[in-house]
Motif scaffolding. Structure first.
Motif, PDB file in Angstrom:
ATOM      1  N   THR A   1      -7.887   5.988   0.772  1.00 58.77           N
ATOM      2  CA  THR A   1      -8.330   6.209  -0.610  1.00 58.77           C
ATOM      3  C   THR A   1      -8.564   4.911  -1.389  1.00 58.77           C
ATOM      4  O   THR A   1      -9.285   4.900  -2.379  1.00 58.77           O
ATOM      5  CB  THR A   1      -7.291   7.053  -1.365  1.00 58.77           C
ATOM      6  N   LEU A   2      -7.923   3.818  -0.960  1.00 60.33           N
ATOM      7  CA  LEU A   2      -8.086   2.535  -1.644  1.00 60.33           C
ATOM      8  C   LEU A   2      -8.997   1.652  -0.783  1.00 60.33           C
ATOM      9  O   LEU A   2      -8.523   0.860   0.020  1.00 60.33           O
ATOM     10  CB  LEU A   2      -6.724   1.861  -1.859  1.00 60.33           C
ATOM     11  N   VAL A   3     -10.290   1.790  -0.997  1.00 62.77           N
ATOM     12  CA  VAL A   3     -11.274   1.226  -0.068  1.00 62.77           C
ATOM     13  C   VAL A   3     -11.058  -0.254   0.192  1.00 62.77           C
ATOM     14  O   VAL A   3     -10.946  -0.691   1.344  1.00 62.77           O
ATOM     15  CB  VAL A   3     -12.705   1.471  -0.582  1.00 62.77           C
ATOM     16  N   TRP A   4     -10.984  -1.057  -0.864  1.00 60.45           N
ATOM     17  CA  TRP A   4     -10.909  -2.512  -0.676  1.00 60.45           C
ATOM     18  C   TRP A   4      -9.556  -2.948  -0.115  1.00 60.45           C
ATOM     19  O   TRP A   4      -9.489  -3.839   0.741  1.00 60.45           O
ATOM     20  CB  TRP A   4     -11.209  -3.236  -1.989  1.00 60.45           C
ATOM     21  N   LEU A   5      -8.493  -2.342  -0.582  1.00 60.59           N
ATOM     22  CA  LEU A   5      -7.169  -2.665  -0.053  1.00 60.59           C
ATOM     23  C   LEU A   5      -7.055  -2.217   1.405  1.00 60.59           C
ATOM     24  O   LEU A   5      -6.513  -2.954   2.248  1.00 60.59           O
ATOM     25  CB  LEU A   5      -6.077  -2.004  -0.889  1.00 60.59           C
ATOM     26  N   ASP A   6      -7.582  -1.047   1.704  1.00 58.55           N
ATOM     27  CA  ASP A   6      -7.532  -0.545   3.078  1.00 58.55           C
ATOM     28  C   ASP A   6      -8.378  -1.409   4.012  1.00 58.55           C
ATOM     29  O   ASP A   6      -7.999  -1.660   5.154  1.00 58.55           O
ATOM     30  CB  ASP A   6      -8.014   0.904   3.132  1.00 58.55           C
TER      31      ASP A   6
ATOM     32  N   ARG B   1       0.827  -1.212   0.000  1.00 58.60           N
ATOM     33  CA  ARG B   1       0.000   0.000   0.000  1.00 58.60           C
ATOM     34  C   ARG B   1       0.860   1.261   0.000  1.00 58.60           C
ATOM     35  O   ARG B   1       0.550   2.239  -0.689  1.00 58.60           O
ATOM     36  CB  ARG B   1      -0.931   0.018   1.214  1.00 58.60           C
ATOM     37  N   ILE B   2       1.926   1.248   0.789  1.00 57.58           N
ATOM     38  CA  ILE B   2       2.836   2.412   0.829  1.00 57.58           C
ATOM     39  C   ILE B   2       3.459   2.641  -0.540  1.00 57.58           C
ATOM     40  O   ILE B   2       3.600   3.780  -0.998  1.00 57.58           O
ATOM     41  CB  ILE B   2       3.929   2.189   1.893  1.00 57.58           C
ATOM     42  N   LYS B   3       3.813   1.537  -1.209  1.00 55.25           N
ATOM     43  CA  LYS B   3       4.414   1.637  -2.544  1.00 55.25           C
ATOM     44  C   LYS B   3       3.415   2.235  -3.541  1.00 55.25           C
ATOM     45  O   LYS B   3       3.781   3.080  -4.372  1.00 55.25           O
ATOM     46  CB  LYS B   3       4.855   0.249  -3.008  1.00 55.25           C
ATOM     47  N   ILE B   4       2.161   1.808  -3.460  1.00 53.05           N
ATOM     48  CA  ILE B   4       1.145   2.262  -4.409  1.00 53.05           C
ATOM     49  C   ILE B   4       0.768   3.725  -4.184  1.00 53.05           C
ATOM     50  O   ILE B   4       0.669   4.508  -5.130  1.00 53.05           O
ATOM     51  CB  ILE B   4      -0.122   1.382  -4.307  1.00 53.05           C
ATOM     52  N   THR B   5       0.564   4.079  -2.908  1.00 54.46           N
ATOM     53  CA  THR B   5       0.044   5.409  -2.588  1.00 54.46           C
ATOM     54  C   THR B   5       1.115   6.432  -2.216  1.00 54.46           C
ATOM     55  O   THR B   5       0.886   7.631  -2.313  1.00 54.46           O
ATOM     56  CB  THR B   5      -0.952   5.324  -1.413  1.00 54.46           C
ATOM     57  N   GLY B   6       2.268   5.942  -1.775  1.00 49.48           N
ATOM     58  CA  GLY B   6       3.302   6.859  -1.299  1.00 49.48           C
ATOM     59  C   GLY B   6       2.956   7.470   0.045  1.00 49.48           C
ATOM     60  O   GLY B   6       3.597   8.422   0.495  1.00 49.48           O
TER      61      GLY B   6
END
Length: 215
Positions: A101-106, A29-34
């Motif tokens: 911001t990433l509902v399903w991943l979060d 998630r950190i990689k995707i969203t920063g």
């Protein structure tokens, strides 16, 4: 005869694998969203793991007939940090945050951390139940666990709503005592205490019976 403290059991290796998986999901998630927004989950999971560490030591001390003072200290530390395990469930509230911001991943991320934290707490409760049963009997140990679950439920309330930490018992004892005294007339306190305490006890007893049955 003194027993060795064995940490790398099959169940412990499984827990380590689950924790590694949780950290991996967070890293993705950190990689995707920063964004490092959900990095607090690592700290919360660490706190949730402390009761299991303390219960393992307590169980070892009890089986090895070490000092009762040492057993009492680790029991106290276990009880003090136990609410951190079910507390992670309340982190689901962060799905409402603008950084989620990433509902399903979060949702998956929070769910994974909550489940692992809860399992760590439940496994530690089984350890403590076995210690209590060896010192007293199954019936008394059973009632002890009911009371301990209710205390844990109240601890979740103190953490989520009053924003106290486990170590505030030592760093802010007067403030903590004041807030506890004034919280006992609040309906939300009792609903939170019985809801989380009841859930924790049901899950503990179900998991314990399953393990005993398999043996």
């Amino acid at each position: 005869m003194k027993q060795k403290l064995i940490l790398f059991t099959t169940s412990n290796i499984g827990l380590l694998a689950a924790i590694s998986f949780a950290i991996l999901i967070l890293a993705v998630r950190i990689k995707i969203t920063g964004s490092l927004f959900f990095s607090f989950l690592v700290w919360n999971l660490f706190l949730a793991g402390l009761p299991y560490l303390f219960s393992q030591v307590l169980k070892y001390l009890n089986n090895s007939n070490y000092s009762k003072i040492g057993q009492f200290v680790f029991f106290g530390m276990w009880l003090l940090f136990l609410p951190n395990s079910p507390y992670i469930i309340t982190d689901l509230i962060h799905l409402q945050n603008e950084n989620a911001t990433l509902v399903w991943l979060d949702l998956l991320l929070l769910f994974v951390y909550a489940i692992i934290g809860l399992l760590l707490g439940l496994f530690s409760m089984i350890d403590v139940y076995q210690v209590l049963k060896s010192k007293y009997n199954a019936k008394n140990a059973h009632f002890f666990m009911i009371y301990l679950c209710l205390l844990c439920g109240y601890g979740v309330y103190l953490g989520r709503f009053l924003r106290f930490n486990s170590w505030d018992l030592f760093t802010k004892p007067h403030i903590l005592a004041y807030n506890i005294a004034h919280s006992l007339t609040n309906y939300n306190v009792w609903s939170m205490t019985f809801a989380f305490g009841g859930l924790l006890y049901i899950l503990f007893w179900t998991l314990h019976k399953k393990i005993v049955f398999k043996k």
